[in-house]
Design a protein around this motif. Structure first.
Motif, short mmCIF file in Angstrom:
data_model
loop_
_atom_site.label_atom_id
_atom_site.label_comp_id
_atom_site.label_asym_id
_atom_site.label_seq_id
_atom_site.Cartn_x
_atom_site.Cartn_y
_atom_site.Cartn_z
N SER A 118 -17.12 -6.55 13.22
CA SER A 118 -15.78 -5.96 13.18
C SER A 118 -14.72 -6.98 13.57
N ILE A 122 -11.66 -7.93 11.08
CA ILE A 122 -10.27 -7.73 11.52
C ILE A 122 -9.53 -9.05 11.56
N SER A 165 -7.17 -1.35 17.74
CA SER A 165 -6.81 -2.72 17.39
C SER A 165 -5.33 -2.93 17.67
N LYS A 456 -5.87 -1.08 10.86
CA LYS A 456 -6.86 -2.01 11.42
C LYS A 456 -7.81 -1.30 12.38
N LYS A 460 -11.75 -1.22 12.05
CA LYS A 460 -12.55 -1.67 13.20
C LYS A 460 -13.67 -0.68 13.50
N CYS A 465 -17.64 -1.55 15.37
CA CYS A 465 -17.08 -1.97 16.66
C CYS A 465 -17.64 -1.10 17.78
N SER A 470 -14.85 -7.30 20.26
CA SER A 470 -14.45 -7.56 18.88
C SER A 470 -13.03 -8.11 18.82
N SER A 474 -11.69 -11.53 16.94
CA SER A 474 -10.52 -11.59 16.05
C SER A 474 -9.54 -12.64 16.53
#
Length: 753
Positions: A118, A122, A165, A456, A460, A465, A470, A474
């Motif tokens: 994830s 992302i 996110s 997002k 995710k 996730c 995660s 990213s």
């Protein structure tokens, strides 16, 4: 004879219960239920005794209210808050940085692959969106990348949601961009100067040549000349810092309840209206025309007017590129939505489009040959941190407030949604701290405001996730671009970025399809959505949000000012009563009117309460009392006349006939208080007023289904008299109890006659 005997037994039974419950030992005040049913009250103790026909009984006692000593409570809280022990310091640190709680318990074998997948997905999506959203914020793409990097790291440390996110968000970027553009105009900069000189050395410090206008800033007593780009990011960081401070202060003072005033209809309308503004702002990039960047109220309309005036200057290369990119992106999104259950992770369509478009633009020399606008140089590395300028903070302090509220509300809403779906809890107050510091700390590193992003977050959660690890993955992807890959996007056309932004608005724009269903579900909420959407699009996003909040609150006030009122009828052979205007086959109770008022009774709806009551019962006691008084006066005058001729007698008869009192078809009024949640002083006085007015007409007023709060308000307001002795004949647990009492009273009156 049997009826009289039965009545006598019931009456004596009631008197015995009343006598028992009013003994000096207990000092109880009884409240009649029905016939021999009795409810008792004491202050502060309130008890209830209910007897049925089989002589069984039981007592219901209200709990004694314990008076709170607020002084001691505050002192205890201050003592607890001001004390400092190693254990308390440890708990405070772990609460402030939740990562210290969950990271040591991280199950690496179970979580790491989902978090890595994830995080990579992302990160791949984040890079093109960060570059694209820089157009909305009116800043260079490098600042969007900084924002995405720092926000993910800080939320990893401070956030309580495992799946949300946090990073750049289109609505937040738009709100930042509007403030930046306004301040640039006030400072004398030209918003339409899109030229960007090459910056091969990767430095952003010397950009005074990016615009012919320069602005002098005082830094620590020294004057420094600041160009357009320098001033733009200074405004953005000052705005972001103030918004973060607001959020932290809201967390300290626990003002998270502010988000309750942003209903779902307001948020959806705001998002849809802002989406229309975002779409409008990107049209000029889609077709490659240069038009003045509109500011202030009515920006959407003015921009579209300028677009149609300059449509003949459209760049054919940009138009073709935009059409191809939109078709590819929309098709990929639709296919992804249709087959999302079969795909292990979403297709990185945006990244593929950006890579292909950059290669085509670079090798086809679209900028040199067709004058297509490109992103320009994006430097690598980090710029030295700088403290946001205090003098600029004062200029944007008001603008930062709606930005802070919207950022917090979206973050907490998404966090709560994920927590509910995956069965864990979040701390809304800590989320406010997390978002606040996601704005405060990055503002020192040339970043702008952030928030949780729905699209997002959904990606995710769909890619496995498990935790905010995660987010670190990213951030590493963004860091890779910042350190090495950023210059490769020099030839990327701005129309491609505009296409990515517009396609990302699909979710908000699809809200228009939901209008019929929304209208069918709730017309008032639909009106709130429409008003908020139009205000956000046609006036401005900040004012649109304010209009939505105020209008939704006005709708609530209107609902309580003019609530539903009705008369109730009895369901045959039952003790239940329902709306006579809504249901068939209801039986009206002889000589009894049952009135329901479906709202709190307070100063704002007092007149509506009385007006509805008089209209539904077809009796205004004040007018009827005046009519009777006038009738008696005329009657006395006619009796005093000595000469009784036939003509005078007829005339007197006609006058008497005109003034004859109205025939009243009920003797008891039962007020169903089940929907009255509270009474203010005006509400209590209103009930006392109708009690007196109807009593003058020999009509009894009975209250049914009152909650304890309403009963206490009535007692404090003196509705039952000073000694509460008549409470048992005025207050009832249910409508049926009141109706039965009215029938028994009528039967007693008939027997006595």
């Amino acid at each position: 004879m049997q009826i009289e005997q039965c009545l006598t037994e019931d009456f004596h039974s009631f008197q015995r219960a009343k006598t028992e419950l009013n003994t000096p030992d207990k000092k109880l005040h009884s409240l009649h239920i029905a016939g021999a049913h009795t409810r008792t009250m004491e202050s502060p103790l309130e008890a209830t005794r209910i007897e049925n026909g089989t002589s069984s009984c039981f007592l219901m006692e209200r709990k004694t209210r314990v008076k709170t000593n607020w002084r001691k409570v505050i002192q205890a809280k201050l003592r607890k808050s001001c004390s400092c022990t190693p254990k308390k310091l440890k708990n405070f640190l772990m609460d402030f940085l939740p990562v210290l709680r969950w990271l040591p318990k991280y199950q690496c074998k179970e979580y790491i692959w989902g978090d890595m997948m994830s995080g990579l997905v992302i990160g791949i999506i984040l890079v093109p969106q960060a570059i694209a959203y820089s157009l909305l914020a009116g800043l260079k793409p490098i600042y969007s990348l900084y924002t995405s990097f720092f926000a993910n790291i800080i939320y990893f440390l401070m956030g309580t949601s495992r799946h949300v996110s946090v990073g750049i968000f289109s609505l937040i970027s738009l709100m930042v961009g509007q403030v930046v553009d306004r301040e640039l105009l006030l400072a004398g900069f030209d918003l339409n100067d899109d030229t960007s000189p090459p910056m091969g050395d990767g430095s952003l410090q010397n950009d005074s040549h990016s615009n012919t206008t320069a602005f002098n800033l005082t830094i620590a007593g020294m004057n420094a000349e600041c160009g357009k780009e320098c001033y733009a990011i200074s405004i953005a960081t000052a705005l972001t810092f103030v918004a973060g401070v607001y959020q932290v202060l809201m967390g300290i003072f626990r003002l998270g309840f502010v988000s309750m005033y942003l209903s779902e209809s307001v948020l959806d309308g705001f998002a849809t209206g802002a989406s229309l503004t975002i779409l409008t702002a990107q049209v000029k990039y889609l077709i490659g025309i240069k038009i003045p960047r509109s500011q202030g109220h009515g920006m959407l309309v003015i921009t579209w007017i300028n677009v149609f005036r300059n449509i003949s200057q459209a760049n054919l290369c940009d138009v073709i590129t935009s059409a191809i990119c939109i078709v590819v992106l929309v098709t990929a999104k639709e296919l992804g939505d249709r087959y999302k259950h079969k795909l292990k992770f979403p297709l990185p369509t945006e990244l593929i489009v950006i890579v292909v478009a950059t290669l085509v633009s670079h090798y086809g020399k679209l900028n040199e040959v067709y004058a297509s606008s490109v992103s320009g140089a994006i430097p690598t590395g980090f710029i030295a941190p700088k403290v946001p300028r205090f003098n600029l903070m004062l200029r944007v302090a008001v603008d930062a407030l709606p930005l802070a509220i919207v950022s917090f509300v979206f973050t907490v809403s998404l966090s709560a949604m994920c927590a509910k779906k995956y069965a864990y809890t979040i701390r809304a107050n800590q989320e406010m701290f997390a978002v606040g510091f996601c704005n405060i700390i990055p503002s020192f590193f040339h970043s702008f405001a952030t928030s949780a992003a729905l699209a997002k977050t959904l990606v995710k959660t769909s890619t496995g996730c498990q935790t905010q690890v995660s987010g670190v993955i990213s951030a590493m992807v963004v860091l890779l671009v910042l350190l090495f890959l950023a210059p490769l996007f020099y030839s990327l056309q701005k129309c491609v970025l505009a296409c990515i932004i517009i396609v990302s608005l699909r979710g908000a724009l699809k809200k228009f399809q939901d209008v019929p269903a929304r209208y069918h579900a709730n017309k008032m909420d639909t009106l709130v959505w429409v008003i908020t959407m139009f205000a956000s699009a046609l006036i401005s996003t900040e004012i649109g949000l304010l209009v939505g909040i105020v209008f939704s609150m006005l709708c609530i006030i209107v609902r309580t000012q003019r609530p539903r009122t009705t008369l109730l009828g009895q369901i045959q052979d039952t003790g239940f009563y329902e709306d006579d205007s809504e249901y068939e086959n209801l039986t009206s109770v002889p000589k009894v009117k049952i009135f329901r008022f479906e709202a709190p009774l307070y100063y704002a709806n007092r007149n509506y309460f009385l007006k509805s009551l008089y209209k539904l019962t077809d009796l205004d006691p004040n007018l009827e009392a005046a009519r009777r008084k006038k009738y008696k006066k005329k009657e006395k005058q006619s009796l005093k006349k000595e000469d009784h001729t036939i003509a005078n007698g007829l005339g007197s008869g006609e006058t008497t006939q005109q003034l004859v009192p109205k025939q009243i078809d009920f003797q008891v009024l039962v007020v169903d208080c089940s929907s009255i949640s509270f009474l203010d002083t005006t509400g209590v006085n209103t009930l006392k007023e109708i009690l007196k007015d109807y009593k003058d007409l020999n009509i009894s007023v009975l209250l049914a289904c009152c909650n304890p709060s309403v009963i206490d308000s009535l007692k404090r307001g003196g509705y039952f008299g000073e000694d509460l002795g008549s409470m048992q004949e005025m207050l009832f647990y249910s409508i049926h109890n009141a109706v039965q009492f009215a029938k028994d009273q009528k039967l007693q009156a008939d027997c006595s006659v």
